[in-house]
Design a protein around this motif. Structure first.
Motif, PDB file in Angstrom:
ATOM      1  N   GLN A 195       0.860  -1.180   0.000  1.00 13.15           N
ATOM      2  CA  GLN A 195       0.000   0.000   0.000  1.00 13.15           C
ATOM      3  C   GLN A 195       0.894   1.226   0.000  1.00 13.15           C
ATOM      4  OE1 GLN A 195      -3.541   0.560  -0.036  1.00 13.15           O
ATOM      5  NE2 GLN A 195      -2.633   2.548  -0.514  1.00 13.15           N
ATOM      6  N   LEU A 196       0.826   2.011  -1.062  1.00 14.89           N
ATOM      7  CA  LEU A 196       1.607   3.242  -1.132  1.00 14.89           C
ATOM      8  C   LEU A 196       0.825   4.381  -0.500  1.00 14.89           C
ATOM      9  CD1 LEU A 196       3.340   3.033  -4.591  1.00 14.89           C
ATOM     10  CD2 LEU A 196       4.448   3.839  -2.511  1.00 14.89           C
ATOM     11  N   ILE A 197       1.509   5.134   0.350  1.00 17.67           N
ATOM     12  CA  ILE A 197       0.895   6.249   1.067  1.00 17.67           C
ATOM     13  C   ILE A 197       1.757   7.479   0.837  1.00 17.67           C
ATOM     14  CG2 ILE A 197       0.226   7.110   3.349  1.00 17.67           C
ATOM     15  CD1 ILE A 197       0.117   4.082   4.178  1.00 17.67           C
ATOM     16  N   TYR A 198       1.129   8.561   0.453  1.00 20.49           N
ATOM     17  CA  TYR A 198       1.846   9.801   0.163  1.00 20.49           C
ATOM     18  C   TYR A 198       1.422  10.896   1.133  1.00 20.49           C
ATOM     19  CZ  TYR A 198       2.421   7.391  -4.325  1.00 20.49           C
ATOM     20  OH  TYR A 198       2.687   6.461  -5.304  1.00 20.49           O
ATOM     21  N   ALA A 199       2.365  11.751   1.469  1.00 17.13           N
ATOM     22  CA  ALA A 199       2.076  12.883   2.359  1.00 17.13           C
ATOM     23  C   ALA A 199       3.058  14.004   2.035  1.00 17.13           C
ATOM     24  CB  ALA A 199       2.194  12.460   3.820  1.00 17.13           C
ATOM     25  N   GLY A 200       2.823  15.174   2.602  1.00 19.96           N
ATOM     26  CA  GLY A 200       3.723  16.304   2.419  1.00 19.96           C
ATOM     27  C   GLY A 200       3.370  17.154   1.212  1.00 19.96           C
ATOM     28  N   GLY A 201       4.013  18.308   1.139  1.00 16.38           N
ATOM     29  CA  GLY A 201       3.706  19.281   0.101  1.00 16.38           C
ATOM     30  C   GLY A 201       3.938  18.794  -1.312  1.00 16.38           C
ATOM     31  N   TYR A 202       4.901  17.886  -1.496  1.00 16.82           N
ATOM     32  CA  TYR A 202       5.167  17.323  -2.821  1.00 16.82           C
ATOM     33  C   TYR A 202       4.622  15.904  -2.962  1.00 16.82           C
ATOM     34  CZ  TYR A 202       8.112  21.190  -4.431  1.00 16.82           C
ATOM     35  OH  TYR A 202       8.568  22.422  -4.855  1.00 16.82           O
ATOM     36  N   GLY A 203       3.848  15.463  -1.988  1.00 17.79           N
ATOM     37  CA  GLY A 203       3.341  14.094  -2.020  1.00 17.79           C
ATOM     38  C   GLY A 203       2.497  13.788  -3.237  1.00 17.79           C
ATOM     39  N   GLU A 204       1.611  14.707  -3.605  1.00 18.13           N
ATOM     40  CA  GLU A 204       0.732  14.465  -4.754  1.00 18.13           C
ATOM     41  C   GLU A 204       1.520  14.444  -6.067  1.00 18.13           C
ATOM     42  OE1 GLU A 204      -3.624  16.098  -3.971  1.00 18.13           O
ATOM     43  OE2 GLU A 204      -2.097  17.589  -3.431  1.00 18.13           O
ATOM     44  N   LEU A 205       2.561  15.274  -6.166  1.00 16.34           N
ATOM     45  CA  LEU A 205       3.399  15.272  -7.362  1.00 16.34           C
ATOM     46  C   LEU A 205       4.098  13.922  -7.508  1.00 16.34           C
ATOM     47  CD1 LEU A 205       4.817  16.752  -9.739  1.00 16.34           C
ATOM     48  CD2 LEU A 205       6.554  17.485  -8.084  1.00 16.34           C
ATOM     49  N   ILE A 206       4.658  13.420  -6.422  1.00 15.03           N
ATOM     50  CA  ILE A 206       5.331  12.119  -6.473  1.00 15.03           C
ATOM     51  C   ILE A 206       4.324  11.009  -6.764  1.00 15.03           C
ATOM     52  CG2 ILE A 206       6.663  10.464  -5.101  1.00 15.03           C
ATOM     53  CD1 ILE A 206       7.850  12.970  -3.663  1.00 15.03           C
TER      54      ILE A 206
END
Length: 235
Positions: A195-206
C-alpha cells in the motif's frame, strides 16, 4: 475537542479533532474555549509553537508532546536507538499501521526533506531513507555549481531535460521517485502486497509519477497524533 499541532521545519500546522474527524484550520481561529487538550508533534523550532503553548496555559488546557517508543502495541520501531527517529516519521508509520492493518505500507512524505518509510504487514517498521526535498536538492545544486540554474516557472517531470531548469528539476523528481521505487521492489520481492501512502507538500506530485493508485493524505501526521494519544490513554 482536541487541538493537533504539527511543528514542521518550515511551518506550523494546526487542526481540530472531534470524534475521529480532523479539520485543518488557521492558528488564528483556534476555538480555545472548546479545546480539551493539545497534542503536539514537534520537529522544527519553538517560534511558531510558543503562542499556542501560551494560550493553552492561559486556558489551563493540558498539552502533550508525542514521542517515539520502541513499540506501540504490536507496532515495532526499526531503530535500536528509537529516540533518534524523527517524530514526524514515527507518526506517519503509526497512522499507516492503523489505517491499513495487516498490510505492508510504503510511506513517501515529501516536504523540506523526503522521507521514505517501510512498514511490514506484521507491524514491524523496517526502516527508511531520508533524502533532501525537491527544493533543497535544487537549491543546493544551484548554490554550489557554476552555470547551473533553475527557475520558478518550469514544471517538474521525469523526462530528460532539454534545458537547464528542466534538467535540474526533472533530475530531482526522478531521483526521488527512483528511491521510492526501490522500497516498493524490496517489499514485492518477499511477496507482500504494497500500500503506497503519500504525504507532504510534494506528495501528490510524487504520487502522479510513481503510482497514482496510492493514497495521498494531507493530515497523516495529525492522524498519527490521534492514534498515538489513544495508546497513551490505554496504558
Amino acid at each position: 475537542m482536541r487541538l493537533l499541532v504539527d511543528v514542521g521545519n518550515t511551518a506550523v500546522k494546526v487542526a481540530l479533532e472531534r470524534s475521529g474527524n480532523i479539520s485543518v484550520i488557521s492558528a488564528a481561529h483556534i476555538p480555545w474555549q472548546k479545546i480539551e487538550e493539545v497534542l503536539i508533534a514537534q520537529v522544527g523550532g519553538n517560534e511558531g509553537l510558543e503562542p499556542i503553548l501560551h494560550n493553552a496555559h492561559l486556558h489551563q488546557i493540558p498539552h502533550y508532546f508525542a514521542s517515539v517508543s520502541a513499540s506501540l502495541g504490536a507496532l515495532k520501531c526499526a531503530y535500536p536507538e528509537f529516540k533518534n527517529l524523527g517524530i514526524d516519521r514515527w507518526l506517519t508509520v503509526v497512522a499507516s499501521y492503523h489505517l491499513f492493518p495487516n498490510k505492508a505500507c510504503i510511506i513517501v512524505d515529501s516536504g523540506t526533506a523526503t522521507k521514505v518509510d517501510v512498514l511490514g504487514a506484521d507491524g514491524q517498521h523496517q526502516g527508511g531513507w531520508i533524502l533532501p526535498g525537491l527544493d533543497m536538492m535544487i537549491e543546493s545544486l544551484v548554490a554550489n555549481t557554476q552555470k547551473v540554474f533553475s527557475d520558478s516557472t518550469t514544471s517538474f517531470d521525469t523526462v530528460l531535460g532539454t534545458n537547464t531548469p528542466n534538467a535540474v528539476k526533472n533530475a530531482a523528481l526522478s531521483a526521488t521517485v527512483a528511491l521510492a521505487k526501490q522500497a516498493v521492489e524490496q517489499i514485492e520481492r518477499v511477496g507482500d502486497e504494497v500500500q503506497l501512502i503519500y504525504a507532504g507538500g510534494y506528495g501528490e506530485l510524487i504520487q502522479q509519477h510513481l503510482d497514482p493508485s496510492g493514497i495521498y493524505f494531507d493530515d497523516l501526521v495529525m492522524q498519527g497524533l490521534v492514534f498515538w494519544r489513544k495508546y497513551q490513554q490505554n496504558v
